[in-house]
Enzyme design. Structure first.
Site, PDB file in Angstrom:
ATOM      1  N   GLY A  47       0.866  -1.173   0.000  1.00  0.00           N
ATOM      2  CA  GLY A  47       0.000   0.000   0.000  1.00  0.00           C
ATOM      3  C   GLY A  47       0.898   1.217   0.000  1.00  0.00           C
ATOM      4  N   LYS A  48       0.305   2.356   0.267  1.00  0.00           N
ATOM      5  CA  LYS A  48       1.042   3.624   0.215  1.00  0.00           C
ATOM      6  C   LYS A  48       2.159   3.602   1.264  1.00  0.00           C
ATOM      7  CE  LYS A  48      -0.104   8.446  -0.637  1.00  0.00           C
ATOM      8  NZ  LYS A  48       0.179   9.288   0.554  1.00  0.00           N
ATOM      9  N   PHE A  49       1.840   3.088   2.462  1.00  0.00           N
ATOM     10  CA  PHE A  49       2.827   3.184   3.553  1.00  0.00           C
ATOM     11  C   PHE A  49       3.299   1.838   4.047  1.00  0.00           C
ATOM     12  CE2 PHE A  49       3.045   7.591   3.944  1.00  0.00           C
ATOM     13  CZ  PHE A  49       1.787   8.110   3.718  1.00  0.00           C
ATOM     14  N   ARG A  53       4.052  -2.693   3.277  1.00  0.00           N
ATOM     15  CA  ARG A  53       3.977  -3.910   2.452  1.00  0.00           C
ATOM     16  C   ARG A  53       3.462  -5.018   3.341  1.00  0.00           C
ATOM     17  NH1 ARG A  53       7.734  -0.762   1.623  1.00  0.00           N
ATOM     18  NH2 ARG A  53       8.566  -0.096  -0.382  1.00  0.00           N
ATOM     19  N   ASP A 113     -13.764   5.410   5.646  1.00  0.00           N
ATOM     20  CA  ASP A 113     -12.989   5.246   4.400  1.00  0.00           C
ATOM     21  C   ASP A 113     -13.363   3.950   3.703  1.00  0.00           C
ATOM     22  OD1 ASP A 113      -9.470   5.225   3.460  1.00  0.00           O
ATOM     23  OD2 ASP A 113     -11.279   5.901   2.445  1.00  0.00           O
TER      24      ASP A 113
HETATM   25  C1  LIG Z   1       0.254  -3.209   3.120  1.00  0.00           C
HETATM   26  C2  LIG Z   1      -0.885  -3.563   2.325  1.00  0.00           C
HETATM   27  C3  LIG Z   1      -2.093  -2.746   2.699  1.00  0.00           C
HETATM   28  C4  LIG Z   1      -2.020  -1.351   2.677  1.00  0.00           C
HETATM   29  C5  LIG Z   1      -3.164  -0.594   2.968  1.00  0.00           C
HETATM   30  C6  LIG Z   1      -4.370  -1.201   3.277  1.00  0.00           C
HETATM   31  C7  LIG Z   1      -4.452  -2.606   3.322  1.00  0.00           C
HETATM   32  C8  LIG Z   1      -5.774  -3.241   3.638  1.00  0.00           C
HETATM   33  C9  LIG Z   1      -6.487  -3.577   2.364  1.00  0.00           C
HETATM   34  C10 LIG Z   1      -3.310  -3.376   3.050  1.00  0.00           C
HETATM   35  N1  LIG Z   1      -3.371  -4.786   3.092  1.00  0.00           N
HETATM   36  C11 LIG Z   1      -3.431  -5.451   4.293  1.00  0.00           C
HETATM   37  O1  LIG Z   1      -3.355  -4.837   5.365  1.00  0.00           O
HETATM   38  N2  LIG Z   1      -3.617  -6.838   4.252  1.00  0.00           N
HETATM   39  C12 LIG Z   1      -3.902  -7.595   5.351  1.00  0.00           C
HETATM   40  C13 LIG Z   1      -4.091  -8.884   4.914  1.00  0.00           C
HETATM   41  C14 LIG Z   1      -3.891  -8.923   3.540  1.00  0.00           C
HETATM   42  C15 LIG Z   1      -3.595  -7.644   3.141  1.00  0.00           C
HETATM   43  C16 LIG Z   1      -4.124 -10.251   3.128  1.00  0.00           C
HETATM   44  N3  LIG Z   1      -4.075 -10.855   1.921  1.00  0.00           N
HETATM   45  C17 LIG Z   1      -3.608 -10.278   0.777  1.00  0.00           C
HETATM   46  O2  LIG Z   1      -3.160  -9.139   0.670  1.00  0.00           O
HETATM   47  C18 LIG Z   1      -3.642 -11.117  -0.460  1.00  0.00           C
HETATM   48  C19 LIG Z   1      -3.347 -10.510  -1.676  1.00  0.00           C
HETATM   49  C20 LIG Z   1      -3.394 -11.272  -2.862  1.00  0.00           C
HETATM   50  C21 LIG Z   1      -3.729 -12.618  -2.828  1.00  0.00           C
HETATM   51  N4  LIG Z   1      -3.748 -13.400  -4.002  1.00  0.00           N
HETATM   52  C22 LIG Z   1      -3.646 -12.636  -5.266  1.00  0.00           C
HETATM   53  C23 LIG Z   1      -3.567 -13.569  -6.459  1.00  0.00           C
HETATM   54  N5  LIG Z   1      -4.674 -14.534  -6.466  1.00  0.00           N
HETATM   55  C24 LIG Z   1      -4.615 -15.396  -7.632  1.00  0.00           C
HETATM   56  C25 LIG Z   1      -4.667 -15.330  -5.234  1.00  0.00           C
HETATM   57  C26 LIG Z   1      -4.779 -14.451  -3.992  1.00  0.00           C
HETATM   58  C27 LIG Z   1      -4.015 -13.210  -1.600  1.00  0.00           C
HETATM   59  C28 LIG Z   1      -3.975 -12.467  -0.422  1.00  0.00           C
HETATM   60  N6  LIG Z   1      -4.458 -10.929   4.260  1.00  0.00           N
HETATM   61  N7  LIG Z   1      -4.447 -10.096   5.323  1.00  0.00           N
END
Ligand SMILES: CCc1cccc(CC)c1NC(=O)n1cc2c(c1)/C(=N\C(=O)c1ccc(N3CCN(C)CC3)cc1)N=N2
Length: 310
Positions: free
Chosen positions: A49-51, A53, A165
């Site tokens: 995300g923005k801030f 990984r 949000d």
């Molecule tokens: C740091 C990332 C971030 C920044 C800001 C906000 C958020 C919340 C949405 C997040 N994510 C976060 O906190 N996240 C908490 C999490 C989470 C993200 C997560 N799973 C996934 O990100 C993910 C992505 C793709 C995936 N595959 C993609 C390809 N497909 C074929 C199979 C499945 C399977 C799982 N489980 N808990």
């Protein structure tokens, strides 16, 4: 714990219980166990995300899998979002609901903050929306997801939290077709009558926020209406490539319903996308279009499971 274990086969439950006991355990001086990054083996990156990984990670002893969100303190300082992250931690660690992503624990070292989060193995909902036929969900699927978000938001409001949000990018999907509200970076405690600095996508902003007026928890009902519209149509109702036009459309409720949308869906959404008298989250969860759609979606999934089982 029980809801975390619900999808876990019997033989794996013991190590998880051990890990949770460790999480809740205290040493002789009553100090809770202090987790560090050394307790986890870091795996594949899941997203960014923005801030931060997010990586798959495994707790060394119990082999319990988590989604480890890693944020660099320097980046947070530069982005002036430290307060938001602390609020995200404070709020998300208190909320325990099947449709809210669990923050299991958190810790930091000299340069990074780590959030050990529940895994949502199907990733970001908006990617499933973009990849769906015609880039939209059918009515039963939209109704079920709307029910689950309303359920999570209702729980938040009962705990004096407004999310503020809501958008597909902040919602994750599990392998059992359940939604998890994630990213409470913009949530706040109610009553909250301060002006919110405008940020992120305008598409979800309610009129009272666009006009900089006071607002209350019912902003989440407006956002739920926009979200449901986007599930059904593939894009939010006031979208335009010019923010001035988006503002104007929001203020004048200048939107239309495509012909493929059922009367039940239109009537339901118009109960949320309105300036005054938005239906309550409980009314959302008891709405006939929502309940019938959810029942159809769950029956379809059960049918698919039976087919696979044969
Ligand atoms: C740091 C990332 C971030 C920044 C800001 C906000 C958020 C919340 C949405 C997040 N994510 C976060 O906190 N996240 C908490 C999490 C989470 C993200 C997560 N799973 C996934 O990100 C993910 C992505 C793709 C995936 N595959 C993609 C390809 N497909 C074929 C199979 C499945 C399977 C799982 N489980 N808990």
């Amino acid at each position: 714990l029980p809801h975390l274990l619900k999808n876990v086969p019997e033989e794996h439950q013991e190590p998880i219980k051990q890990m949770c006991l460790k999480m809740m355990s205290h040493d002789a001086y009553g100090k809770p166990y202090q987790w560090t990054s050394r307790d986890f083996e870091m795996g594949a990156p899941l997203g960014r995300g923005k801030f931060g990984r997010v990586y798959l990670a495994r707790e060394r002893h119990s082999h319990f899998m988590v989604a480890m969100k890693v944020m660099f303190k320097e980046e947070l300082r530069k982005g002036n979002v430290q307060r938001q992250v602390l609020r995200e931690i404070e709020i998300q660690s208190r909320l325990k609901h099947p449709n809210i992503l669990r923050l299991l624990t958190w810790f930091h070292d000299e340069s990074r903050i780590y959030l050990a989060l529940e895994i949502a193995s199907e990733g970001e909902l908006f990617k499933h929306l973009r990849n769906a036929p015609n880039h939209r969900f059918d009515e039963p699927r939209s109704a079920k997801y709307t029910y689950q978000v309303a359920n999570a938001l209702n729980y938040c409001h009962l705990n004096n939290v407004i999310h503020r949000d809501l958008k597909p990018e902040n919602i994750l999907l599990t392998s059992s077709d359940d939604l998890k509200l994630a990213d409470f970076g913009w949530s706040a405690h109610t009553p909250h009558n301060k002006r919110k600095t405008l940020c992120g996508t305008l598409d979800y902003l309610p009129p009272e926020m666009v006009k900089g007026e006071y607002y209350d928890a019912s902003v989440d009902q407006w956002c739920l209406g926009i979200l449901c519209y986007e599930f059904l149509v593939g894009n939010p109702p006031f979208e335009s490539n010019n923010s001035e036009i988006t503002y104007k459309k929001i203020k004048h409720l200048d939107m239309h319903y495509p012909s493929h949308m059922s009367a039940g869906a239109k009537e339901f959404i118009s109960g949320l996308i309105r300036c005054e008298g938005r239906i309550s989250l409980v009314e959302v969860m008891t709405n006939p279009w929502v309940k019938e759609g959810m029942a159809i979606r769950n029956a379809q999934l059960q049918q698919q499971k039976n087919e696979r089982g044969k």
